[in-house]
Each structure stands twice: as structure tokens, then as C-alpha cells.
Design a protein around this motif. Sequence first.
Motif, PDB file in Angstrom:
ATOM      1  N   PRO A 152       0.827  -1.221   0.000  1.00  0.00           N
ATOM      2  CA  PRO A 152       0.000   0.000   0.000  1.00  0.00           C
ATOM      3  C   PRO A 152       0.853   1.258   0.000  1.00  0.00           C
ATOM      4  O   PRO A 152       1.829   1.367   0.751  1.00  0.00           O
ATOM      5  N   GLY A 153       0.502   2.196  -0.867  1.00  0.00           N
ATOM      6  CA  GLY A 153       1.267   3.418  -0.999  1.00  0.00           C
ATOM      7  C   GLY A 153       2.386   3.343  -2.008  1.00  0.00           C
ATOM      8  O   GLY A 153       3.043   4.348  -2.286  1.00  0.00           O
ATOM      9  N   GLY A 154       2.620   2.170  -2.599  1.00  0.00           N
ATOM     10  CA  GLY A 154       3.667   2.027  -3.601  1.00  0.00           C
ATOM     11  C   GLY A 154       3.261   2.654  -4.923  1.00  0.00           C
ATOM     12  O   GLY A 154       2.093   2.615  -5.313  1.00  0.00           O
ATOM     13  N   LEU A 155       4.236   3.257  -5.612  1.00  0.00           N
ATOM     14  CA  LEU A 155       3.971   3.932  -6.878  1.00  0.00           C
ATOM     15  C   LEU A 155       5.053   3.561  -7.885  1.00  0.00           C
ATOM     16  O   LEU A 155       6.247   3.713  -7.607  1.00  0.00           O
ATOM     17  N   ALA A 156       4.636   3.055  -9.049  1.00  0.00           N
ATOM     18  CA  ALA A 156       5.537   2.849 -10.178  1.00  0.00           C
ATOM     19  C   ALA A 156       5.450   4.088 -11.057  1.00  0.00           C
ATOM     20  O   ALA A 156       4.384   4.435 -11.561  1.00  0.00           O
ATOM     21  N   LEU A 157       6.564   4.788 -11.231  1.00  0.00           N
ATOM     22  CA  LEU A 157       6.582   6.084 -11.907  1.00  0.00           C
ATOM     23  C   LEU A 157       6.167   5.972 -13.373  1.00  0.00           C
ATOM     24  O   LEU A 157       6.263   4.898 -13.976  1.00  0.00           O
ATOM     25  N   PRO A 158       5.696   7.077 -13.973  1.00  0.00           N
ATOM     26  CA  PRO A 158       5.246   7.048 -15.373  1.00  0.00           C
ATOM     27  C   PRO A 158       6.325   6.522 -16.319  1.00  0.00           C
ATOM     28  O   PRO A 158       7.492   6.907 -16.236  1.00  0.00           O
ATOM     29  N   HIS A 159       5.908   5.638 -17.228  1.00  0.00           N
ATOM     30  CA  HIS A 159       6.844   5.006 -18.145  1.00  0.00           C
ATOM     31  C   HIS A 159       6.102   4.502 -19.369  1.00  0.00           C
ATOM     32  O   HIS A 159       4.874   4.435 -19.399  1.00  0.00           O
ATOM     33  N   TYR A 160       6.851   4.132 -20.393  1.00  0.00           N
ATOM     34  CA  TYR A 160       6.292   3.429 -21.552  1.00  0.00           C
ATOM     35  C   TYR A 160       7.257   2.310 -21.912  1.00  0.00           C
ATOM     36  O   TYR A 160       8.372   2.224 -21.368  1.00  0.00           O
ATOM     37  N   ALA A 161       6.835   1.404 -22.797  1.00  0.00           N
ATOM     38  CA  ALA A 161       7.627   0.211 -23.074  1.00  0.00           C
ATOM     39  C   ALA A 161       7.600  -0.130 -24.553  1.00  0.00           C
ATOM     40  O   ALA A 161       6.774   0.386 -25.318  1.00  0.00           O
ATOM     41  N   ASP A 162       8.519  -1.015 -24.941  1.00  0.00           N
ATOM     42  CA  ASP A 162       8.636  -1.400 -26.351  1.00  0.00           C
ATOM     43  C   ASP A 162       7.843  -2.654 -26.691  1.00  0.00           C
ATOM     44  O   ASP A 162       7.951  -3.171 -27.802  1.00  0.00           O
ATOM     45  N   CYS A 163       7.054  -3.164 -25.754  1.00  0.00           N
ATOM     46  CA  CYS A 163       6.255  -4.381 -25.983  1.00  0.00           C
ATOM     47  C   CYS A 163       4.780  -4.117 -25.690  1.00  0.00           C
ATOM     48  O   CYS A 163       4.459  -3.465 -24.688  1.00  0.00           O
ATOM     49  N   SER A 164       3.911  -4.621 -26.524  1.00  0.00           N
ATOM     50  CA  SER A 164       2.486  -4.678 -26.176  1.00  0.00           C
ATOM     51  C   SER A 164       2.291  -5.838 -25.223  1.00  0.00           C
ATOM     52  O   SER A 164       2.871  -6.913 -25.409  1.00  0.00           O
ATOM     53  N   LYS A 165       1.446  -5.636 -24.210  1.00  0.00           N
ATOM     54  CA  LYS A 165       1.314  -6.672 -23.188  1.00  0.00           C
ATOM     55  C   LYS A 165      -0.062  -6.635 -22.538  1.00  0.00           C
ATOM     56  O   LYS A 165      -0.833  -5.687 -22.741  1.00  0.00           O
ATOM     57  N   ILE A 166      -0.328  -7.660 -21.751  1.00  0.00           N
ATOM     58  CA  ILE A 166      -1.549  -7.742 -20.947  1.00  0.00           C
ATOM     59  C   ILE A 166      -1.139  -7.837 -19.485  1.00  0.00           C
ATOM     60  O   ILE A 166      -0.281  -8.651 -19.125  1.00  0.00           O
ATOM     61  N   GLY A 167      -1.730  -6.979 -18.641  1.00  0.00           N
ATOM     62  CA  GLY A 167      -1.528  -7.076 -17.206  1.00  0.00           C
ATOM     63  C   GLY A 167      -2.667  -7.859 -16.580  1.00  0.00           C
ATOM     64  O   GLY A 167      -3.833  -7.658 -16.917  1.00  0.00           O
ATOM     65  N   TYR A 168      -2.331  -8.752 -15.659  1.00  0.00           N
ATOM     66  CA  TYR A 168      -3.326  -9.596 -14.979  1.00  0.00           C
ATOM     67  C   TYR A 168      -3.128  -9.429 -13.473  1.00  0.00           C
ATOM     68  O   TYR A 168      -2.064  -9.733 -12.943  1.00  0.00           O
ATOM     69  N   VAL A 169      -4.158  -8.924 -12.791  1.00  0.00           N
ATOM     70  CA  VAL A 169      -4.067  -8.657 -11.359  1.00  0.00           C
ATOM     71  C   VAL A 169      -4.277  -9.963 -10.592  1.00  0.00           C
ATOM     72  O   VAL A 169      -5.369 -10.521 -10.579  1.00  0.00           O
ATOM     73  N   LEU A 170      -3.205 -10.408  -9.924  1.00  0.00           N
ATOM     74  CA  LEU A 170      -3.265 -11.657  -9.165  1.00  0.00           C
ATOM     75  C   LEU A 170      -3.807 -11.438  -7.757  1.00  0.00           C
ATOM     76  O   LEU A 170      -4.544 -12.266  -7.235  1.00  0.00           O
ATOM     77  N   GLU A 171      -3.404 -10.323  -7.145  1.00  0.00           N
ATOM     78  CA  GLU A 171      -3.832 -10.006  -5.785  1.00  0.00           C
ATOM     79  C   GLU A 171      -3.952  -8.494  -5.637  1.00  0.00           C
ATOM     80  O   GLU A 171      -3.220  -7.733  -6.261  1.00  0.00           O
ATOM     81  N   GLY A 172      -4.892  -8.061  -4.766  1.00  0.00           N
ATOM     82  CA  GLY A 172      -5.008  -6.661  -4.406  1.00  0.00           C
ATOM     83  C   GLY A 172      -5.771  -5.831  -5.419  1.00  0.00           C
ATOM     84  O   GLY A 172      -6.425  -6.344  -6.327  1.00  0.00           O
ATOM     85  N   ASN A 173      -5.688  -4.518  -5.243  1.00  0.00           N
ATOM     86  CA  ASN A 173      -6.289  -3.594  -6.200  1.00  0.00           C
ATOM     87  C   ASN A 173      -5.432  -2.341  -6.280  1.00  0.00           C
ATOM     88  O   ASN A 173      -4.631  -2.058  -5.385  1.00  0.00           O
ATOM     89  N   CYS A 174      -5.547  -1.607  -7.385  1.00  0.00           N
ATOM     90  CA  CYS A 174      -4.710  -0.434  -7.571  1.00  0.00           C
ATOM     91  C   CYS A 174      -5.369   0.519  -8.547  1.00  0.00           C
ATOM     92  O   CYS A 174      -6.337   0.180  -9.235  1.00  0.00           O
ATOM     93  N   GLY A 175      -4.811   1.713  -8.610  1.00  0.00           N
ATOM     94  CA  GLY A 175      -5.189   2.652  -9.642  1.00  0.00           C
ATOM     95  C   GLY A 175      -4.119   2.642 -10.714  1.00  0.00           C
ATOM     96  O   GLY A 175      -2.927   2.560 -10.415  1.00  0.00           O
TER      97      GLY A 175
END
Length: 309
Positions: free
Chosen positions: A46-69
Motif C-alpha cells: 500500500p502506498g507504492g507507486l511505479a513512476l510514469p513510463h512506456y515500453a517497447d512491448c504490447s502486453k496484458i496485465g493480470y491482477v493476481l492479488e489486491g487492487n490499484c489505480g
Amino acid sequence: MDLNLSPKFPRVFAEAEGAGIYNWAASDSPVLAQAKLAAGKLIMKPGGLALPHYADCSKIGYVLEGNCGVGLTLQARTKDKTVFMDLRKGDIIPIPKESISWWYNHGNSDLEIVFMGDSSNAYFPAEITYFFLAGAMAPFAAFSPGFIAKTYNLSIETAEQLGNSQKSGLLIKVDEEEAKGIPKPNQDLVNIWTRNIDSSNPDVEVENGGKSTTLTAIQFPFLEEVGLSFCRLVLEPNATRAPGYASESRMFFVAKGSGKVQIVGIQGKLVLNTKVEAGQIFVVPKLFMVTISADEGGMELASIVKSAR
């Protein structure tokens, strides 16, 4: 054809207070590079933040646990918009390459997301390369202060301060005061940009056997933007998935439990016969046959195929 198909755990890419990024490297699993697939995992308290970024791959994110914005500035053929939405356990979210995103755990429990993508156009085979727009790896620290000052109509002193002020890495912990400045996720956007596969109707369901749920661009049009399909397979204790194959290489992530995997390849030869467990990834090359059998505790797997249909 000599392929090392053994399942692999990820390695640490970056860790900080309350968060960590982990990835599967081509050096550990050459078959990922051959199949042009890539994967990574994000864990945040809780309270963790991954800073703004972009990537060279198209991908799918799958939430295994928890919730986030998650904040997204989408670079897509059919959608071009900046959004901030809420994700919860079981949600999948397509992220087209070059789209900007940032992730914030505003909940009260740990967040865990696995990302699986297409590395056909990546800089490095089987790896997702990230470009950060904030923090120590932001471009403002690399461009000359004079260039920044001229571009944004700043003084040299302000430009130097801008370039040297952000010392944090890829991940940070947001305190209570900083959290007040983060907007609340827009709940109305969930059904447009994401799907919850846990609550989706399964394609196949067998009593005491398990169930399989597949999402393609037919059910979820936004998958067309990443060119991928997603499947969740749940096996009951001691259940077995019948042998099958795909026209494209397929990546499996073991989300829960453990079991046995057998893969048969060219000339009908058994090329893999091993145990897999939660947290591992394995790849089935195109047209190879695979069967999966759960242990006494059952098993859950997530997989992608490089085709939206």
C-alpha cells in the motif's frame, strides 16, 4: 531441434521500499526469445507507486492479488485518451506498446500483477524495455540544462534544478501527504478498458475437473490493440487438461498451486516432462502439444497467445 523448455522463476529487476519489479530474462529462458514473448511482475505494498513510463512491448496485465489505480495515456489505433481507473483481483488490462502508464496501490493490501507480452519488436529478445518519464532515469537529467531551458522557457538555474531534483528510482513509496494529490480512480471506465476474467463466463466447465475462460477481441475488442488473447485455466485437485496445441507459441504463468506438464514436439518426441509451481512461467512452442495435470491442491494458470482472435 534442441529447446530448453524448463519452467523458470523471475529475477529481480528493481526493488525499493514497498515495491519490486521482476522479469524473465532471455539468458535464463532462451525459448522466450525464440517465441518472441516476454513477461514481468510488479509487486507493491500500500502506498507504492511505479513512476510514469512506456515500453517497447504490447502486453496484458493480470491482477493476481489486491487492487490499484492505473493511469494510462493510450497510443492506440482506435483510442487516444488519458484515463485513471481502478483495477482489482482478476482484472486484465491490455497495454499497447508506447502507451504511458503509472501504477499506484491505493488499497490496504499487497498488489501483485503479472505482465505477459509480445516482444517481436522489442530492443532485446524476450525482455520488456521500459522508458521512464520521472525519477532518476527520466530524460530531463540527461538533456543539457541549456536545451531544457530554451525548450520550456525556463531559466538555466530552474532547468538544472529540474534535471537534478528527482533522485528516486523506478519505484517509490508515497506518504500520506503526497497521497492527497493523487486523484481517485474513475470507476466508470472499468468495463471499457478492462475485463475481469474471474467473473467472466467460462468456455468450458467440467464438474470436478475445472474450467477454462478465454478472452479474445471478439469478447473484448480492446485486445485488438495488443494483438493478444488471454486465457485463465483452473484445474481442480488431480484434474488434467487434455492435450492441445496452438498455431502460435503460448506462454503459461502458474498463478496458484502446482502440477505436472508434458510437452510433445517434432516427430512425436516428449520434450518436457516436469513439475511446475506457482510463480513460474513456461512456453509451449507453436504446434507443440501440451497437457497439464494438477496436484492434490489444484492449479490455476494464466496464458497468452500472439493472436487477438
